[in-house]
Design an enzyme around this catalytic site. Structure first.
Site, short mmCIF file in Angstrom:
data_model
loop_
_atom_site.label_atom_id
_atom_site.label_comp_id
_atom_site.label_asym_id
_atom_site.label_seq_id
_atom_site.Cartn_x
_atom_site.Cartn_y
_atom_site.Cartn_z
N LYS A 22 0.97 -1.05 -0.11
CA LYS A 22 0.10 -0.01 -0.21
C LYS A 22 0.93 1.22 -0.12
O LYS A 22 0.90 2.44 -1.07
CB LYS A 22 -0.37 -0.03 1.18
CG LYS A 22 -1.81 1.06 1.62
CD LYS A 22 -1.77 1.62 2.98
CE LYS A 22 -1.83 1.72 4.10
NZ LYS A 22 -1.27 2.86 4.13
N ASN A 23 1.94 1.25 0.97
CA ASN A 23 2.24 2.63 1.19
C ASN A 23 3.46 2.56 0.03
O ASN A 23 3.92 3.70 0.22
CB ASN A 23 3.15 2.80 2.73
CG ASN A 23 2.33 2.83 3.55
OD1 ASN A 23 0.66 3.43 3.56
ND2 ASN A 23 2.39 2.76 5.24
N CYS A 117 -5.47 12.75 11.85
CA CYS A 117 -5.43 11.52 11.72
C CYS A 117 -6.75 10.55 13.04
O CYS A 117 -5.09 11.11 14.17
CB CYS A 117 -5.33 10.81 11.30
SG CYS A 117 -4.03 9.71 11.96
N ARG A 122 0.10 15.84 12.60
CA ARG A 122 0.54 14.68 11.28
C ARG A 122 0.75 16.26 10.41
O ARG A 122 -0.15 16.32 9.71
CB ARG A 122 -0.40 13.67 10.50
CG ARG A 122 -0.29 12.39 11.65
CD ARG A 122 -0.72 10.99 10.92
NE ARG A 122 0.08 10.88 9.62
CZ ARG A 122 -0.65 9.25 9.19
NH1 ARG A 122 -1.29 9.14 9.85
NH2 ARG A 122 0.22 8.94 7.57
N ASP A 306 4.72 1.04 11.80
CA ASP A 306 3.02 0.14 12.11
C ASP A 306 2.93 -1.31 11.90
O ASP A 306 2.23 -1.74 11.54
CB ASP A 306 2.90 0.29 10.29
CG ASP A 306 3.14 2.02 9.48
OD1 ASP A 306 3.53 1.96 8.34
OD2 ASP A 306 2.85 2.73 10.26
N ARG A 398 -8.85 -0.05 4.08
CA ARG A 398 -7.68 0.39 3.27
C ARG A 398 -6.66 -0.15 3.04
O ARG A 398 -5.79 0.30 1.99
CB ARG A 398 -7.44 2.21 4.14
CG ARG A 398 -8.75 2.93 5.06
CD ARG A 398 -8.27 3.71 5.56
NE ARG A 398 -7.52 4.12 4.81
CZ ARG A 398 -6.91 5.65 5.51
NH1 ARG A 398 -7.76 6.35 6.22
NH2 ARG A 398 -5.97 6.52 4.80
C1 EPZ Z 1 4.04 6.69 6.17
O1 EPZ Z 1 2.68 8.14 6.23
C2 EPZ Z 1 3.05 5.79 5.61
N1 EPZ Z 1 1.81 6.31 4.72
C3 EPZ Z 1 2.73 5.39 7.49
O2 EPZ Z 1 1.52 4.67 6.92
C4 EPZ Z 1 4.00 5.08 8.12
O3 EPZ Z 1 3.52 5.37 9.97
C5 EPZ Z 1 4.44 6.35 8.91
O4 EPZ Z 1 5.26 7.31 6.98
C6 EPZ Z 1 6.09 6.24 9.12
O5 EPZ Z 1 6.55 5.01 8.37
C7 EPZ Z 1 2.01 5.82 4.27
O6 EPZ Z 1 3.23 5.65 3.47
C8 EPZ Z 1 1.44 6.29 2.98
P1 EPZ Z 1 6.01 11.11 8.32
P2 EPZ Z 1 3.94 9.63 6.32
O7 EPZ Z 1 6.21 11.66 7.06
O8 EPZ Z 1 4.49 9.62 5.36
C9 EPZ Z 1 6.27 14.13 11.69
C10 EPZ Z 1 -0.27 2.73 7.48
O9 EPZ Z 1 -0.43 2.54 8.01
N2 EPZ Z 1 5.53 14.86 10.56
O10 EPZ Z 1 6.94 9.28 7.95
O11 EPZ Z 1 2.95 10.21 7.25
C11 EPZ Z 1 4.63 13.23 11.03
O12 EPZ Z 1 3.52 13.87 12.27
C12 EPZ Z 1 0.44 4.36 7.53
O13 EPZ Z 1 0.51 2.24 7.26
C13 EPZ Z 1 5.81 16.06 10.98
O14 EPZ Z 1 6.45 16.51 11.65
O15 EPZ Z 1 5.01 9.56 7.95
C14 EPZ Z 1 5.01 11.94 12.04
O16 EPZ Z 1 5.52 11.84 13.97
C15 EPZ Z 1 0.35 4.90 9.20
N3 EPZ Z 1 6.11 16.76 9.92
C16 EPZ Z 1 6.41 11.52 12.09
O17 EPZ Z 1 7.47 13.14 11.29
C17 EPZ Z 1 5.38 16.39 8.73
O18 EPZ Z 1 5.85 17.20 7.24
C18 EPZ Z 1 6.89 10.66 10.58
O19 EPZ Z 1 5.36 10.78 9.89
C19 EPZ Z 1 5.77 15.02 8.01
C20 EPZ Z 1 6.37 14.38 9.01
#
Ligand code: EPZ
Length: 419
Positions: A22-23, A117, A122, A306, A398
């Site tokens: 998915k990701n 969410c 996020r 995850d 999802r």
């Molecule tokens: C991706 O989300 C995945 N989703 C998530 O999977 C996964 O948990 C996450 O990466 C971490 O591995 C997809 O790939 C579609 P991040 P993403 O940006 O990109 C903070 C699932 O269950 N952050 O790496 O949104 C954020 O709040 C989903 O399949 C900022 O502060 O994750 C988080 O605390 C859930 N500012 C941390 O960084 C930003 O601009 C990591 O987020 C971006 C992120």
């Protein structure tokens, strides 16, 4: 709303085919905005989020054709609408991944802020700051990101203060069409990033440093058509590894890759689970007791956030205690009260939870709150005595393709109750 009914206590045995990730699929689909294509993705999973992304790209003006039998998605044509509306973006945060491609190729975009969410606020500040460094003018008006780069984006040296999968993906895509060279430092190293880079290179992008935390991208004037296979879903594989372990069974995870699981393999082995690389995938079995094992979630190759909820379900029936620390998201313990209703002994404070293993869980009606919390309740139900009803199964759909069919095929007593 559909529910899933599980009668626990059966050891799983057999082969579970692992679907496309998915990701990986979601960012790969967004790259279609960088070219008139056609871009064809193979090994495409049949997931609700893929359907949502298909709808988003179609409203941008792309031709999107899915063949669920052949498991392909083909996207072609250029975007004619540069806006991603709130009613679509709020359904799936990954919609924000259209931002980088739209600004890079068309010089502007209007994308709804995704909003938070269940698992956290996020924000997308890292995406926006990096695009500004590449010359985009960004304004937030009425909950929308208004981005403009009339003369196109310029290559820049982007240093992410923290690892972000989505920000790395947005900037990697944007950099492929920027003028000049970009360097992305402290880039995420998840296998999905490497898969995205490999697809972009098939389309004509020039990228170095795949698999490392430093990506160097030399911008090119245009990207072309490609056919790209989506990597297997490492989180689905890890989830079903936990299903085999929690039921004391033995399962072959068809197509799964050991190198994509990172620290999850070591942690599972420390907990008493046997994980072996064999022809065609990974063989997972648990012959003796489970041992309480501490884990801290980290960016890849650390233990994936995850996989946290699924591993917690496993630790609920281990011998001894396990300290589980969630460092990526601020609110990712919503499965705890539901597991407790099944008899689990878990206390959490802040980012850490202590799980004290119990001999048996008891089936119960439970409520899902997010994708991975949902599947952790399914895992608990597989091991519990009696019947478990998991509500709000749309969360599961999802990210897990036909989860109850895959589990029933290896012996689980599980069925979907239409809502
Ligand atoms: C991706 O989300 C995945 N989703 C998530 O999977 C996964 O948990 C996450 O990466 C971490 O591995 C997809 O790939 C579609 P991040 P993403 O940006 O990109 C903070 C699932 O269950 N952050 O790496 O949104 C954020 O709040 C989903 O399949 C900022 O502060 O994750 C988080 O605390 C859930 N500012 C941390 O960084 C930003 O601009 C990591 O987020 C971006 C992120």
């Amino acid at each position: 709303m559909d529910r899933i009914r599980i009668r626990g206590g059966r050891a799983l045995s057999g082969t579970i085919p692992i679907s496309g990730a998915k990701n990986a699929a979601l960012p790969l689909m967004a790259t279609a905005l960088l070219t008139d294509g056609p871009l064809t993705l193979t090994n495409a999973p049949d997931l609700a989020d893929v359907t949502t992304m298909s709808g988003l790209l179609a409203q941008h003006g792309l031709e999107v054709t899915r063949d669920k039998v052949a498991r392909t998605i083909t996207m072609s044509g250029g975007a004619t609408n540069l806006e991603a509306p709130y009613d679509l973006v709020r359904k799936m945060r990954a919609s924000v991944l259209v931002l980088g491609p739209l600004v890079a190729r068309f010089g502007q975009a209007r994308v709804s802020l995704p909003g938070g969410c269940a698992i956290g606020t996020r924000p997308v500040d890292l995406h926006l700051k990096a695009l500004e460094q590449m010359g985009a003018q960004i304004e937030i008006t009425s909950g929308y990101i208004e981005a403009k780069a009339p003369g196109g984006l310029k290559g820049a040296r982007i240093i992410f203060p923290q690892v972000s999968v989505g920000a790395t993906e947005n900037i990697l895509m944007a950099a492929t069409l920027a003028q000049g060279t970009s360097e992305i430092v402290n880039a995420a190293r998840e296998p999905e990033i490497t898969d995205l880079a490999a697809c972009l290179m098939r389309m004509g992008a020039r990228i170095e440093g795949l698999g490392t935390d430093r990506l160097v991208v030399e911008g090119v004037p245009a990207l072309g058509a490609a056919v790209h296979p989506i990597i297997p879903d490492r989180i689905e594989a890890g989830t079903f590894a936990c299903a085999a372990a929690i039921t004391g069974g033995q399962v072959l995870l068809g197509g799964a890759r050991l190198d994509h699981l990172g620290a999850v393999v070591r942690i599972l082995r420390d907990a008493g689970v046997d994980v072996a690389e064999v022809d065609g995938g990974l063989k997972v079995s648990r012959l003796n007791g489970l041992r309480g094992t501490d884990v801290v979630t980290e960016p890849f190759p650390g233990f994936a956030t995850d996989m946290q909820a699924q591993f917690m379900a496993l630790m609920c029936v281990a011998e001894g205690a396990a300290m589980i620390t969630e460092t990526i998201f601020e609110n990712r313990f919503m499965h705890v009260p539901e597991l407790a209703r099944m008899g689990a002994r878990i206390n959490f404070h802040g980012a850490s939870a202590i799980v004290r293993g119990v001999p048996k869980l008891a089936g119960a009606p439970v409520m899902a709150t997010d994708l991975r919390a949902s599947v952790s309740l399914v895992l608990a139900g597989l091991a519990a005595e009696g019947e478990t009803i998991v509500n709000r199964v749309y969360h599961l759909d999802r990210g897990y393709e036909h989860v109850e069919a895959k589990l029933a095929a290896v012996g689980a007593d599980i069925e979907r109750l239409p809502g």
